[in-house]
Design an enzyme around this catalytic site. Structure first.
Site, short mmCIF file in Angstrom:
data_model
loop_
_atom_site.label_atom_id
_atom_site.label_comp_id
_atom_site.label_asym_id
_atom_site.label_seq_id
_atom_site.Cartn_x
_atom_site.Cartn_y
_atom_site.Cartn_z
N GLY A 138 6.79 4.60 -0.54
CA GLY A 138 7.54 5.42 0.40
C GLY A 138 7.26 5.06 1.86
N SER A 139 6.14 4.41 2.13
CA SER A 139 5.81 4.05 3.51
C SER A 139 6.35 2.67 3.87
CB SER A 139 4.29 4.10 3.70
OG SER A 139 3.84 5.41 3.43
N LYS A 189 0.58 7.69 4.35
CA LYS A 189 0.38 9.14 4.35
C LYS A 189 -1.10 9.47 4.13
CE LYS A 189 1.98 13.19 1.78
NZ LYS A 189 2.97 13.70 0.81
N THR A 190 -1.69 8.84 3.12
CA THR A 190 -3.08 9.17 2.77
C THR A 190 -4.10 8.34 3.55
OG1 THR A 190 -2.92 7.52 1.03
CG2 THR A 190 -2.49 9.80 0.39
N PHE A 191 -3.69 7.19 4.01
CA PHE A 191 -4.56 6.20 4.65
C PHE A 191 -5.69 5.77 3.73
CE2 PHE A 191 -5.83 4.01 8.62
CZ PHE A 191 -4.56 3.79 9.14
N THR A 192 -5.42 5.78 2.43
CA THR A 192 -6.43 5.32 1.47
C THR A 192 -5.82 4.33 0.47
OG1 THR A 192 -5.89 7.17 0.02
CG2 THR A 192 -7.77 7.49 1.49
N THR A 193 -4.52 4.10 0.55
CA THR A 193 -3.85 3.27 -0.45
C THR A 193 -4.40 1.84 -0.44
OG1 THR A 193 -1.91 4.63 -0.14
CG2 THR A 193 -1.55 2.53 -1.23
N GLU A 195 -3.47 -1.19 -1.36
CA GLU A 195 -2.69 -2.31 -0.83
C GLU A 195 -2.62 -2.25 0.70
OE1 GLU A 195 -1.86 -0.31 -3.30
OE2 GLU A 195 -0.57 -1.29 -4.77
N GLY A 249 6.25 10.95 0.01
CA GLY A 249 6.32 9.56 0.46
C GLY A 249 7.75 9.01 0.44
N ARG A 250 8.46 9.20 -0.66
CA ARG A 250 9.80 8.60 -0.78
C ARG A 250 10.86 9.37 0.02
NH1 ARG A 250 7.60 10.33 -5.34
NH2 ARG A 250 8.54 11.94 -6.64
N GLN A 331 13.29 3.66 -6.28
CA GLN A 331 12.09 4.50 -6.16
C GLN A 331 12.48 5.98 -6.09
OE1 GLN A 331 9.95 4.96 -2.45
NE2 GLN A 331 8.06 5.37 -3.54
N GLU A 335 11.14 7.44 -9.51
CA GLU A 335 9.85 8.09 -9.31
C GLU A 335 10.01 9.62 -9.33
OE1 GLU A 335 6.23 6.05 -7.16
OE2 GLU A 335 7.37 7.18 -5.68
N HIS A 366 28.24 -12.23 -9.47
CA HIS A 366 27.92 -13.56 -10.00
C HIS A 366 26.62 -13.54 -10.77
CE1 HIS A 366 31.13 -15.71 -7.79
NE2 HIS A 366 31.06 -14.61 -7.06
N LYS A 479 -3.41 2.48 -11.63
CA LYS A 479 -4.32 2.35 -10.47
C LYS A 479 -5.76 2.51 -10.92
CE LYS A 479 -1.54 4.69 -6.94
NZ LYS A 479 -1.58 5.84 -6.04
C1 G6Q Z 1 6.27 8.10 -2.92
C2 G6Q Z 1 4.99 7.83 -3.51
C3 G6Q Z 1 4.40 6.48 -3.16
C4 G6Q Z 1 3.69 6.42 -1.81
C5 G6Q Z 1 2.86 5.13 -1.75
C6 G6Q Z 1 2.18 4.95 -0.43
O1 G6Q Z 1 6.87 9.13 -3.01
O2 G6Q Z 1 4.13 8.87 -3.25
O3 G6Q Z 1 5.34 5.44 -3.23
O4 G6Q Z 1 4.61 6.47 -0.78
O5 G6Q Z 1 1.93 5.13 -2.78
O6 G6Q Z 1 1.31 6.00 -0.17
P1 G6Q Z 1 0.64 6.17 1.24
O7 G6Q Z 1 1.72 6.42 2.23
O8 G6Q Z 1 -0.30 7.33 1.12
O9 G6Q Z 1 -0.06 4.88 1.56
#
Ligand code: G6Q
Length: 501
Positions: A138-139, A189-193, A195, A249-250, A331, A335, A366, A479
């Site tokens: 979502g971000s 959003k969480t600042f912990t993801t 990736e 997020g989405r 998504q 999701e 195509h 995860k």
């Molecule tokens: C969306 C989900 C998911 C989320 C990502 C990034 O609705 O919750 O796709 O947006 O996992 O999360 P962060 O924004 O916390 O990094």
């Protein structure tokens, strides 16, 4: 409340399906218009009776009540104990949306003011030429899709999007960039993801190779709900653009997660995007259910998923700039409604969210259209057309639109054996339902309406299927197992084969 499949409307719909003539024999003339968005839903296997029964089903599932609960900040995301208030993000300044005793519009408009100032300042400074948004899910999908869709308005620095933890993504992006003229937006959003934090640290290390710690303040901003994690990373509070946990997020491109959009196309255009979404919110809130675009699209989806066994739904935008729209909707829809346990924990005995896929027209023609025309499954599709060329080339545009229109005719009417001169390979059964959504122009306002249209369509379906469309527990298991592999080492022969030298 009666279980969905035991409702009288469910039985009636089953019967109506059996009584309905085949789609190509129907002569529906069904259209709806809303402020520059035109929906033709004539090419559907429906009758007025079917629509009436679907609407009755929606009413019996208390769609209007659930809709109102969402808009007024009730905690309808029950598994996460959260409200769902992305609609407030696009409400006008004078609106009042109370949540836990506070009018959230004050917070929203303060943040928007800061986004305006930051993007305005940046767009006149000449020292920033490139912006790298680092985020995932979502971000990433929302702001990336919108920046692509409105590229023809882009006038500011170039915006890049890095999401994948594959080092190739960040490294290839950084290759052409100069740290002195690059700004990083760390969107999480969480600042912990995993990736995002991995990519953010790589970006920081790359930056510090030639710049000082003190330069971070001018080159890194955070879009997040987690102040502590942001400051731990080294980004000052004044460079953080906050949002709240009632933004999923989405559904977050309307929040500070949309800062990359403001920087790419300007804050006034971002406001037009918000205004478009708000116009669709008002339509969803006030139009009668049988003249309500998101309700109709949602109900048609339920009709095909539950009564026609349609497992997939194609999203086919005939606009190159909308090329990320199918991925974004994938998504949003999958999701949200890819679940088989109801809000309060019961296993469903009916099908739920379809597989969403798609591609910009005419590229899809195509590639996978073969299966939609002649494969063994019925795949309903949404064709999204833009009336006015947004790149000034009328010859290309006419060809593009003619192709889109022709496809919906071909899918509905097919081609008989005699029309195919007796060649069975050239027989098309037809009877494939489609919606045609026409934007009079690909403007920020119309895009805002289009995105909100699908957000509410997904909400309508989730409500009928009795799902919590706002959590995503299905992404957690993988995860956890990835972390186990990282922490404890390979667990299986395959892990060893892949991970050991
Ligand atoms: C969306 C989900 C998911 C989320 C990502 C990034 O609705 O919750 O796709 O947006 O996992 O999360 P962060 O924004 O916390 O990094």
């Amino acid at each position: 409340m009666a279980l969905l499949t035991q409702k009288p409307q469910w039985e009636n719909l089953k019967r109506l399906k059996e009584e309905l003539p085949e789609l190509k024999k129907l002569k529906n003339d069904l259209t709806l218009e809303h402020k520059g968005l035109y929906l033709d839903y004539s090419k559907n296997a429906i009758s007025h009776q079917v629509i009436a029964e679907l609407v009755a089903l929606a009413k019996s599932c208390e769609l209007e009540q659930w809709r109102d609960k969402m808009f007024t900040g009730e905690k309808i995301n029950n598994t996460e104990d959260r409200a769902v208030l992305h609609t407030a993000l696009r409400a006008p300044r004078e609106a009042v949306v109370n949540f836990q005793g506070e009018n959230v519009m004050l917070f929203i408009h303060n943040t928007l003011k800061r986004m305006n100032a930051a993007s305005g300042a940046l767009r006149v400074q000449e020292n920033i030429t490139d912006i790298v948004n680092i985020g995932i899910g979502g971000s990433d999908l929302g702001p990336y899709m919108v920046c692509e869709a409105l590229k023809h308005y882009a006038s500011g620095p170039q915006v890049h999007f890095v999401s994948n933890v594959d080092g190739a993504h960040i490294n290839e992006t950084l290759k052409g960039l100069n740290p002195k003229t690059t700004l990083f937006l760390i969107a999480s959003k969480t600042f912990t993801t995993q990736e995002t934090m991995t990519n953010a640290h790589t970006a920081r290390a790359w930056f510090l190779k030639s710049m000082q710690e003190s330069d971070i303040a001018n080159h890194f901003m955070a879009l997040s709900t987690n102040l502590d994690a942001v400051t731990d990373f080294g980004i000052a509070r004044e460079n953080m653009f906050p949002f709240k946990d009632w933004v999923g997020g989405r559904y977050s491109l309307w929040s500070s997660i949309g800062l990359s959009i403001c920087m790419a196309i300007g804050f006034d255009k971002f406001e037009e995007l918000l205004a478009g979404a708000h116009a669709m919110d008002m339509h969803f809130k006030t139009a009668p259910l049988d003249h309500n675009m998101p309700v109709l699209l949602g109900l048609l989806g339920v009709w095909y998923r539950n009564f026609w066994n349609a497992e997939a739904h194609a999203i086919l935008p005939y606009a190159q700039n909308l090329h990320r729209f199918p991925a974004f909707l994938q998504q949003m829809d999958m999701e949200s409604n890819g679940k088989t346990v109801t809000r309060y924990g019961k296993k469903t005995d009916y099908d739920t969210g379809p597989i969403i896929f798609g591609e910009a027209g005419t590229n899809g023609q195509h590639a996978f259209y073969q299966l939609i025309h002649q494969g063994s499954s019925m795949i309903p599709a949404d064709f999204i057309l833009v009336k006015k060329p947004y790149n000034g080339n009328h010859d290309h545009h006419k060809k593009l639109l003619a192709n889109g229109l022709a496809q919906t005719d071909a899918l509905m009417h097919g081609q008989t054996l005699s029309q195919a001169n007796g060649d069975p390979h050239r027989v098309f059964n037809g009877n494939v339902p489609t919606n045609t959504i026409v934007l009079d122009e690909l403007t920020p306002f119309n895009l805002g309406q289009l995105i909100a249209l699908y957000e509410h369509k997904v909400f309508v379906q989730g409500t009928i299927w009795d799902l919590n469309s706002f959590d995503q527990p299905g992404v957690e298991l993988g995860k956890t197992l990835a972390n186990k592999i990282l922490n404890d080492g390979p667990q299986t022969k395959l892990h060893k084969y892949v991970l050991e030298d």
